[in-house]
Design a protein around this motif. Structure first.
Motif, PDB file in Angstrom:
ATOM      1  N   ILE A   4       0.853  -1.195   0.000  1.00 12.38           N
ATOM      2  CA  ILE A   4       0.000   0.000   0.000  1.00 12.38           C
ATOM      3  C   ILE A   4       0.883   1.237   0.000  1.00 12.38           C
ATOM      4  O   ILE A   4       1.778   1.378   0.840  1.00 12.38           O
ATOM      5  N   SER A   5       0.617   2.122  -0.927  1.00 11.10           N
ATOM      6  CA  SER A   5       1.336   3.391  -1.015  1.00 11.10           C
ATOM      7  C   SER A   5       0.393   4.518  -0.592  1.00 11.10           C
ATOM      8  O   SER A   5      -0.607   4.789  -1.278  1.00 11.10           O
ATOM      9  N   ILE A   6       0.714   5.150   0.532  1.00 15.24           N
ATOM     10  CA  ILE A   6      -0.142   6.221   1.050  1.00 15.24           C
ATOM     11  C   ILE A   6      -0.084   7.447   0.144  1.00 15.24           C
ATOM     12  O   ILE A   6      -1.008   8.265   0.102  1.00 15.24           O
ATOM     13  N   LYS A   7       0.983   7.616  -0.606  1.00 16.88           N
ATOM     14  CA  LYS A   7       1.132   8.786  -1.465  1.00 16.88           C
ATOM     15  C   LYS A   7       0.185   8.750  -2.668  1.00 16.88           C
ATOM     16  O   LYS A   7      -0.074   9.778  -3.288  1.00 16.88           O
ATOM     17  N   LYS A   8      -0.331   7.553  -2.987  1.00 22.09           N
ATOM     18  CA  LYS A   8      -1.244   7.427  -4.117  1.00 22.09           C
ATOM     19  C   LYS A   8      -2.688   7.403  -3.628  1.00 22.09           C
ATOM     20  O   LYS A   8      -2.967   7.059  -2.481  1.00 22.09           O
ATOM     21  N   VAL A   9      -3.605   7.767  -4.540  1.00 21.88           N
ATOM     22  CA  VAL A   9      -5.011   7.922  -4.162  1.00 21.88           C
ATOM     23  C   VAL A   9      -5.622   6.591  -3.736  1.00 21.88           C
ATOM     24  O   VAL A   9      -6.312   6.503  -2.715  1.00 21.88           O
ATOM     25  N   HIS A  10      -5.384   5.531  -4.510  1.00 21.32           N
ATOM     26  CA  HIS A  10      -6.007   4.243  -4.179  1.00 21.32           C
ATOM     27  C   HIS A  10      -5.459   3.677  -2.870  1.00 21.32           C
ATOM     28  O   HIS A  10      -6.182   3.048  -2.108  1.00 21.32           O
ATOM     29  N   GLY A  11      -4.177   3.915  -2.576  1.00 22.14           N
ATOM     30  CA  GLY A  11      -3.612   3.465  -1.305  1.00 22.14           C
ATOM     31  C   GLY A  11      -4.207   4.212  -0.135  1.00 22.14           C
ATOM     32  O   GLY A  11      -4.538   3.621   0.903  1.00 22.14           O
ATOM     33  N   LEU A  12      -4.365   5.524  -0.273  1.00 20.30           N
ATOM     34  CA  LEU A  12      -4.973   6.324   0.782  1.00 20.30           C
ATOM     35  C   LEU A  12      -6.429   5.926   0.999  1.00 20.30           C
ATOM     36  O   LEU A  12      -6.918   5.882   2.138  1.00 20.30           O
ATOM     37  N   ALA A  13      -7.135   5.616  -0.107  1.00 21.40           N
ATOM     38  CA  ALA A  13      -8.541   5.188   0.011  1.00 21.40           C
ATOM     39  C   ALA A  13      -8.652   3.871   0.777  1.00 21.40           C
ATOM     40  O   ALA A  13      -9.567   3.676   1.594  1.00 21.40           O
ATOM     41  N   LYS A  14      -7.737   2.950   0.554  1.00 21.98           N
ATOM     42  CA  LYS A  14      -7.763   1.677   1.278  1.00 21.98           C
ATOM     43  C   LYS A  14      -7.522   1.881   2.765  1.00 21.98           C
ATOM     44  O   LYS A  14      -8.188   1.275   3.612  1.00 21.98           O
ATOM     45  N   VAL A  15      -6.569   2.754   3.105  1.00 24.67           N
ATOM     46  CA  VAL A  15      -6.283   3.009   4.516  1.00 24.67           C
ATOM     47  C   VAL A  15      -7.482   3.660   5.201  1.00 24.67           C
ATOM     48  O   VAL A  15      -7.912   3.253   6.291  1.00 24.67           O
ATOM     49  N   LEU A  16      -8.065   4.684   4.555  1.00 24.19           N
ATOM     50  CA  LEU A  16      -9.229   5.365   5.134  1.00 24.19           C
ATOM     51  C   LEU A  16     -10.427   4.428   5.248  1.00 24.19           C
ATOM     52  O   LEU A  16     -11.163   4.458   6.245  1.00 24.19           O
ATOM     53  N   GLY A  17     -10.612   3.581   4.259  1.00 22.22           N
ATOM     54  CA  GLY A  17     -11.710   2.614   4.324  1.00 22.22           C
ATOM     55  C   GLY A  17     -11.536   1.622   5.454  1.00 22.22           C
ATOM     56  O   GLY A  17     -12.489   1.293   6.166  1.00 22.22           O
ATOM     57  N   SER A  18     -10.299   1.143   5.648  1.00 23.52           N
ATOM     58  CA  SER A  18     -10.030   0.203   6.737  1.00 23.52           C
ATOM     59  C   SER A  18     -10.244   0.858   8.096  1.00 23.52           C
ATOM     60  O   SER A  18     -10.851   0.268   9.002  1.00 23.52           O
ATOM     61  N   VAL A  19      -9.772   2.107   8.253  1.00 23.52           N
ATOM     62  CA  VAL A  19      -9.945   2.818   9.513  1.00 23.52           C
ATOM     63  C   VAL A  19     -11.424   3.087   9.785  1.00 23.52           C
ATOM     64  O   VAL A  19     -11.914   2.916  10.921  1.00 23.52           O
ATOM     65  N   SER A  20     -12.175   3.478   8.765  1.00 25.40           N
ATOM     66  CA  SER A  20     -13.609   3.738   8.934  1.00 25.40           C
ATOM     67  C   SER A  20     -14.357   2.466   9.326  1.00 25.40           C
ATOM     68  O   SER A  20     -15.218   2.475  10.213  1.00 25.40           O
ATOM     69  N   SER A  21     -14.028   1.338   8.673  1.00 28.63           N
ATOM     70  CA  SER A  21     -14.686   0.069   8.991  1.00 28.63           C
ATOM     71  C   SER A  21     -14.391  -0.356  10.423  1.00 28.63           C
ATOM     72  O   SER A  21     -15.287  -0.784  11.164  1.00 28.63           O
ATOM     73  N   LEU A  22     -13.128  -0.251  10.821  1.00 30.29           N
ATOM     74  CA  LEU A  22     -12.755  -0.628  12.183  1.00 30.29           C
ATOM     75  C   LEU A  22     -13.420   0.293  13.206  1.00 30.29           C
ATOM     76  O   LEU A  22     -13.912  -0.171  14.244  1.00 30.29           O
ATOM     77  N   SER A  23     -13.480   1.584  12.907  1.00 33.71           N
ATOM     78  CA  SER A  23     -14.117   2.524  13.832  1.00 33.71           C
ATOM     79  C   SER A  23     -15.608   2.229  13.970  1.00 33.71           C
ATOM     80  O   SER A  23     -16.159   2.211  15.077  1.00 33.71           O
ATOM     81  N   GLY A  24     -16.265   1.954  12.850  1.00 30.42           N
ATOM     82  CA  GLY A  24     -17.690   1.626  12.910  1.00 30.42           C
ATOM     83  C   GLY A  24     -17.952   0.355  13.690  1.00 30.42           C
ATOM     84  O   GLY A  24     -18.911   0.268  14.473  1.00 30.42           O
TER      85      GLY A  24
END
Length: 363
Positions: A4-24
């Protein structure tokens, strides 16, 4: 493994999606909210069922921790698939084996843990829909286990063909014995009778597999009689008549029992004892392998087919609540595991010995 590359859009989307799912998930697990009554499927006292007075915050934290641990373990298992696939490249077979053994583990765990009769009570609510859904999956699993057992048993039935090709080619039975085929025929006939609708109406796959097995054994016995010498020929024909007579006595005698439960019990016990004695026959081979430290007389495909067949019918018997099926096949599964363990142990030892040089140089 995925990078996962945080500098790219798809990598950032995966990280944010994982954090949102875990938070929910943590919010739903840790925060107690009002119950949702959807389409009146739940009873009026739902709040008392879901939030009993004896529950505490500690129980919620414990449950959340268990769920988090389970998902973490599952995630780690998915990560391990990378190195596993490199060692075992057959992805479809690997997936099938994982699902098969996961099903076995889940079935044993459920039967061992949930034994309260009250847990299985249902009403006209969402629990009934859940049971219908689970029953459909349960029925599919039962049929799948039975079909798999039939498939693996077919591998055992065709295994003597190599021997009979040699007998036909040489025109003689040589030093081969026909007793294993006589006993296998008797075992198949008794088990076939147990699976018939006259004895048990819910074991059609037991009837099919043993009917095919009886046909194969009868064909082998016929070939053995044709190519055997006269003394062996007379002896085999006598044993064949005795087996048919014994089966006729069992079949006719069991039909004289008017109580269907008692009839099933008597024939089931005979079938169970016959299967146990058949599964115990490899004990001689196991002893021979241990003494000689060689797997020459224990082929891998035969041991593997026996294990897979026994395991399949073990699950079939458990799904069908039939002790006359899962008890002998449980013993067969254990003996199959022992055979496979011995095979891989002594096969590896023989390979290591073969790597040693035949001529040692002292130069």
């Amino acid at each position: 493994m995925e990078i996962i590359s945080i500098k790219k859009v798809h990598g950032l989307a995966k990280v944010l999606g994982s954090v949102s799912s875990l938070s929910g998930a943590l919010v739903y697990a840790l925060i107690k909210g009002a119950p949702l009554k959807f389409m009146n499927w739940f009873p009026e006292n739902l709040d008392h069922q879901i939030h009993p007075q004896s529950s505490s915050k500690g129980e919620w934290i414990k449950g959340s921790f268990i769920m988090l641990s389970a998902n973490t373990a599952w995630s780690l298992w998915l990560i391990l698939q990378g190195p596993i696939v490199k060692e075992y490249p057959a992805k479809l077979r690997l997936t099938a084996l994982q699902c098969f053994f996961s099903c076995m583990q889940s079935a044993f765990w459920t039967i061992a843990i949930e034994r309260r009769p009250s847990a299985w009570k249902i009403g006209w609510d969402i629990h009934l829909l859940a049971v219908v859904y689970c029953y459909s999956a349960f029925l599919i699993a039962k049929v799948a286990a039975g079909i798999a057992g039939n498939f693996f048993a077919f591998g055992l039935f065709v295994s003597p063909m190599h021997t009979f090709k040699r007998i036909i080619r040489n025109g003689s039975t040589e030093e081969f014995s026909g007793l294993p085929y006589i006993y296998a025929l008797l075992n198949c006939m008794i088990s076939m009778w147990y699976g018939s609708p006259l004895i048990s109406s819910d074991n059609m796959l037991i009837l099919t597999v043993n009917s095919v097995g009886a046909v194969f054994q009868l064909a082998y016995i016929t070939l053995f009689i044709i190519y055997a010498e006269k003394p062996k020929k007379v002896w085999m024909m006598g044993l064949l008549v005795a087996v048919c007579g014994l089966f006729a006595i069992i079949a006719i005698g069991s039909l004289q029992i008017s109580d269907l439960f008692l009839r099933r019990t008597v024939v089931g016990l005979l079938s169970c004892f016959s299967l146990i004695s058949m599964f115990a026959s490899p004990l001689f081979i196991i002893n021979l392998v241990i003494r000689t430290k060689s797997v020459e007389f224990m082929p891998l495909y035969l041991s593997l087919s026996t294990f897979l067949m026994s395991t399949s019918f073990l699950l079939y018997g458990i799904f069908n609540y039939d002790p006359y099926i899962y008890v002998p096949n449980g013993i067969g599964t254990i003996l199959g595991i022992v055979q496979l363990a011995l095979y891989f142990h002594y096969n590896r030892s023989s390979k290591e010995d073969s790597r040693e040089p035949l001529i040692v140089s002292y130069a």
